[in-house]
Scaffold this motif. Structure first.
Motif, short mmCIF file in Angstrom:
data_model
loop_
_atom_site.label_atom_id
_atom_site.label_comp_id
_atom_site.label_asym_id
_atom_site.label_seq_id
_atom_site.Cartn_x
_atom_site.Cartn_y
_atom_site.Cartn_z
N ASN A 386 -2.87 3.46 85.53
CA ASN A 386 -4.36 2.84 85.24
C ASN A 386 -4.47 1.76 86.27
OD1 ASN A 386 -6.56 2.14 84.32
ND2 ASN A 386 -5.96 1.06 82.18
N PHE A 387 -4.02 1.96 87.70
CA PHE A 387 -3.95 1.13 88.81
C PHE A 387 -4.92 1.72 90.06
CE2 PHE A 387 -2.48 -1.20 92.39
CZ PHE A 387 -3.34 -2.39 91.91
N GLY A 388 -5.84 1.34 90.57
CA GLY A 388 -6.41 1.73 91.90
C GLY A 388 -7.19 3.19 91.64
N TRP A 389 -7.01 3.49 90.42
CA TRP A 389 -7.90 4.93 90.26
C TRP A 389 -9.37 5.04 90.67
CZ3 TRP A 389 -11.66 5.42 86.63
CH2 TRP A 389 -11.56 4.44 85.59
N GLN A 390 -9.91 3.74 90.25
CA GLN A 390 -11.44 3.70 90.63
C GLN A 390 -11.93 3.96 91.87
OE1 GLN A 390 -9.29 1.47 89.18
NE2 GLN A 390 -10.16 0.52 87.32
N LYS A 391 -11.16 3.35 92.88
CA LYS A 391 -11.50 3.83 94.36
C LYS A 391 -11.19 5.19 94.57
CE LYS A 391 -9.97 -0.91 95.99
NZ LYS A 391 -9.10 -1.67 96.85
N LEU A 392 -10.45 5.97 93.93
CA LEU A 392 -10.43 7.61 94.26
C LEU A 392 -11.47 8.21 93.60
CD1 LEU A 392 -6.46 7.45 93.82
CD2 LEU A 392 -7.62 7.65 96.14
N ILE A 393 -11.80 7.85 92.52
CA ILE A 393 -12.43 8.59 91.59
C ILE A 393 -14.09 8.45 91.44
CG2 ILE A 393 -12.82 9.61 89.24
CD1 ILE A 393 -9.61 9.71 89.06
N LYS A 394 -14.34 7.01 91.33
CA LYS A 394 -15.62 6.53 90.90
C LYS A 394 -16.41 6.37 92.27
CE LYS A 394 -15.05 3.42 86.99
NZ LYS A 394 -15.25 2.18 86.19
N ARG A 395 -17.58 6.72 92.04
CA ARG A 395 -18.81 6.73 93.35
C ARG A 395 -20.13 6.49 92.71
NH1 ARG A 395 -14.61 6.85 95.30
NH2 ARG A 395 -13.74 8.05 97.06
N GLY A 396 -20.48 5.30 93.17
CA GLY A 396 -21.88 4.79 92.72
C GLY A 396 -22.76 5.49 93.65
N ILE A 397 -24.21 5.06 93.28
CA ILE A 397 -25.21 5.40 94.02
C ILE A 397 -25.24 4.83 95.60
CG2 ILE A 397 -26.81 3.63 93.30
CD1 ILE A 397 -29.00 5.60 93.27
N HIS A 398 -24.89 3.84 95.83
CA HIS A 398 -24.80 3.26 96.92
C HIS A 398 -23.75 4.22 97.99
CE1 HIS A 398 -20.97 1.69 95.19
NE2 HIS A 398 -20.57 1.57 96.62
N THR A 399 -22.88 5.05 97.66
CA THR A 399 -22.24 6.04 98.45
C THR A 399 -23.08 7.22 98.79
OG1 THR A 399 -21.30 7.03 96.49
CG2 THR A 399 -19.94 4.96 97.10
N LEU A 400 -24.12 7.68 98.17
CA LEU A 400 -24.86 8.70 98.56
C LEU A 400 -25.75 8.43 99.70
CD1 LEU A 400 -25.86 9.80 94.70
CD2 LEU A 400 -23.65 10.43 96.31
N LYS A 401 -25.25 8.73 100.66
CA LYS A 401 -26.01 8.06 102.02
C LYS A 401 -26.62 9.40 102.97
CE LYS A 401 -23.25 3.99 102.54
NZ LYS A 401 -22.46 3.04 103.30
N LYS A 402 -26.16 10.51 102.37
CA LYS A 402 -26.76 11.91 103.07
C LYS A 402 -28.13 12.19 102.89
CE LYS A 402 -22.71 12.85 105.23
NZ LYS A 402 -22.62 12.97 106.43
N PRO A 403 -28.88 12.66 103.57
CA PRO A 403 -30.32 13.08 103.37
C PRO A 403 -30.45 14.23 102.51
CG PRO A 403 -29.72 14.00 105.49
CD PRO A 403 -28.44 13.09 105.17
N GLN A 404 -29.31 15.06 102.49
CA GLN A 404 -29.36 16.32 101.40
C GLN A 404 -28.14 16.45 100.73
OE1 GLN A 404 -30.18 19.66 103.70
NE2 GLN A 404 -31.01 20.92 102.09
N TYR A 405 -28.02 16.86 99.46
CA TYR A 405 -27.10 17.06 98.74
C TYR A 405 -27.36 18.13 97.69
CZ TYR A 405 -24.99 12.45 99.47
OH TYR A 405 -24.61 11.42 100.18
N GLN A 406 -26.36 19.32 97.23
CA GLN A 406 -26.38 20.27 96.46
C GLN A 406 -25.32 20.31 95.29
OE1 GLN A 406 -25.80 22.45 99.84
NE2 GLN A 406 -27.87 22.89 100.57
N LEU A 407 -25.95 21.04 94.28
CA LEU A 407 -25.08 21.14 93.19
C LEU A 407 -24.92 22.30 92.61
CD1 LEU A 407 -26.08 18.04 91.02
CD2 LEU A 407 -23.97 18.08 92.48
N CYS A 408 -23.74 23.17 92.54
CA CYS A 408 -23.66 24.43 91.81
C CYS A 408 -23.18 23.98 90.20
CB CYS A 408 -22.74 25.19 92.54
SG CYS A 408 -22.51 26.79 92.05
N PHE A 409 -23.78 24.72 89.56
CA PHE A 409 -23.39 24.45 88.00
C PHE A 409 -23.34 25.92 87.32
CE2 PHE A 409 -27.61 24.12 87.85
CZ PHE A 409 -28.27 24.64 86.50
#
Length: 433
Positions: A386-409
């Protein structure tokens, strides 16, 4: 003065500047030998008639494995392939495919992550997929090109573990996640059966043994060939052209405003992560019928703008279109499969999302992501302690900097009959962010 080092594989003394290349050659030789053996086994497999081959597969892998019949039905509608050849390859691959080796996290990675999320502040709500194994890219095998295959493996680990109907059809009912070489063979069979046939031309319909990048269309084509309802959504910034190879897919009623919203439905094909606009996209739209048990749309509503649209979409997906509201502190396990998350140059797997209530009453959202570029052992250690996992797994909206993203579900259920043929053609919906 030249410096020397000992090779960790053969213990030979080699120039230090050559040690990395020398060591990697050991693995390359081993991989080549394995691939040659694999190819020879497939080549020597005796050709059998389509029906006889299918019956042989079913007798060896139980009659609950519907993959052979599903693929046979698809093959009969494809003029470009000979059924007996495809079915022979299918049966051979079932027995010759190799199980991927990976670092298995004791206690389960998602279970450990759930415990970490539960230990956070009281003003958070987290939603997680069920079981997911992490598959990392290896420096000596697929660094720089294999992230797409690793994400397919992550999705496969969930589907095989959590969905019985998927376990019975995926990879001939093998019950395990195949290695990259075997997945490449499965994709070639999907192409030969006519799934994303136009996109397969970018690879000359051959991917086995190559280091080509793949993306969401290849992911969708592979899963669709087993009857799984794989869909893709494309998020584009205003003014960003949605390339023919980068347009997202949505299988549903074209005329339905509830499903399409402000999105534009288009016909698309891979490879997804090259983002090249090279083709004439003019075509005649076909109206498909949404299967009764395939009701999920996840089209963002309201006045959300920018990359917040992606966050809203992901929340709606995992919460089953807002049936779960951000509220008191809790961690919820969703029945939804993980998401294949693509942008230019890389792809990752979204396994959940977290909402944290701010002092002003608004919510801060974090995507919960497994990255194939991370070492599984490091991920496991971080969530165990329970230490340091946030930096590896969490990604906020500020990290979404690309003009295009895609999702497959992937929707629940297995397609059959005419729907199998419909799944061959990839249609997409673009959502402006």
């Amino acid at each position: 003065m030249e410096c020397y080092s000992f090779c960790p594989v053969c213990n030979l003394q080699v120039l230090s500047k050559e040690i990395e290349r020398h060591a990697n050659d050991h693995f390359a030789d081993h991989e080549l030998a394995r691939d040659l053996e694999f190819a020879q086994q497939i080549q020597l497999a005796p050709p059998t008639p389509l029906v006889d081959s299918a019956m042989h597969c079913q007798s060896n892998f139980s009659d609950t494995h519907q993959s052979t019949s599903l693929l046979r039905d698809a093959a009969t509608e494809t003029d470009a392939c000979e059924g007996s050849d495809v079915d022979g390859k299918f049966c051979s691959l079932i027995s010759l495919q190799l199980k991927e080796t990976f670092y298995q996290v004791e206690g389960g990675l998602i279970t450990l992550l759930r415990n970490c999320l539960a230990s956070e502040s009281q003003d958070t709500t987290s939603i997680l997929s069920g079981y997911v194994d992490h598959f990392q890219s290896r420096e000596w095998e697929d660094i720089g090109w294999g992230c797409g295959w690793r994400n397919i493996q992550m999705l496969s680990s969930h589907l095989i573990t959590q969905r019985q109907e998927a376990r019975e059809v995926l990879y001939g009912g093998a019950g395990f996640v195949p290695d990259i070489a075997s997945l490449q063979r499965w994709l070639e069979i999907a192409w030969e059966l006519g799934f994303d046939a136009q996109g397969s031309n970018d690879f000359d319909r051959e991917i086995y043994g190559k280091r080509n990048w793949i993306g969401t269309t290849e992911c969708a084509a592979l899963f669709r060939s087993f009857g799984l309802r794989a869909m893709v959504v494309d998020f584009c910034s205003k003014g960003t052209p949605s390339a023919s190879s980068a347009t997202a897919l949505h299988h549903g009623k074209m005329a339905s405003e509830e499903i399409v919203g402000k999105g534009k439905l288009t016909k698309v094909y891979g490879p997804m992560d090259r983002y090249l606009s090279r083709r004439d996209n003019s075509f005649t739209h076909e109206i498909f019928t949404m299967p009764e048990d395939c009701t999920h749309s996840c089209v963002p509503v309201g006045k959300i703008k920018g990359h917040g649209v992606i966050i809203d979409w992901v929340w709606n997906y995992f919460s089953d279109n807002n049936s779960t509201k951000p509220s008191s502190h809790r961690v919820v396990l969703s029945e939804k499969a993980p998401l294949y998350f693509q942008h230019d140059g890389h792809s990752r797997t979204i396994v959940g999302i977290q909402a944290k209530r701010q002092t002003n009453g608004n919510y801060q959202y974090n995507l919960l992501i497994l990255d194939p570029a991370h070492r599984t052992e490091a991920l496991a250690k971080s969530v165990e302690q329970n230490f340091g996992w946030q930096k590896l797994i969490k990604r906020g909206i500020h990290t979404l900097k690309k003009p295009q993203y895609q999702l497959c579900f992937i929707e629940p259920g297995i397609a059959s009959g005419e729907e199998i043929d419909q799944l061959k053609v990839l249609y997409g919906i673009n959502i402006e962010v």
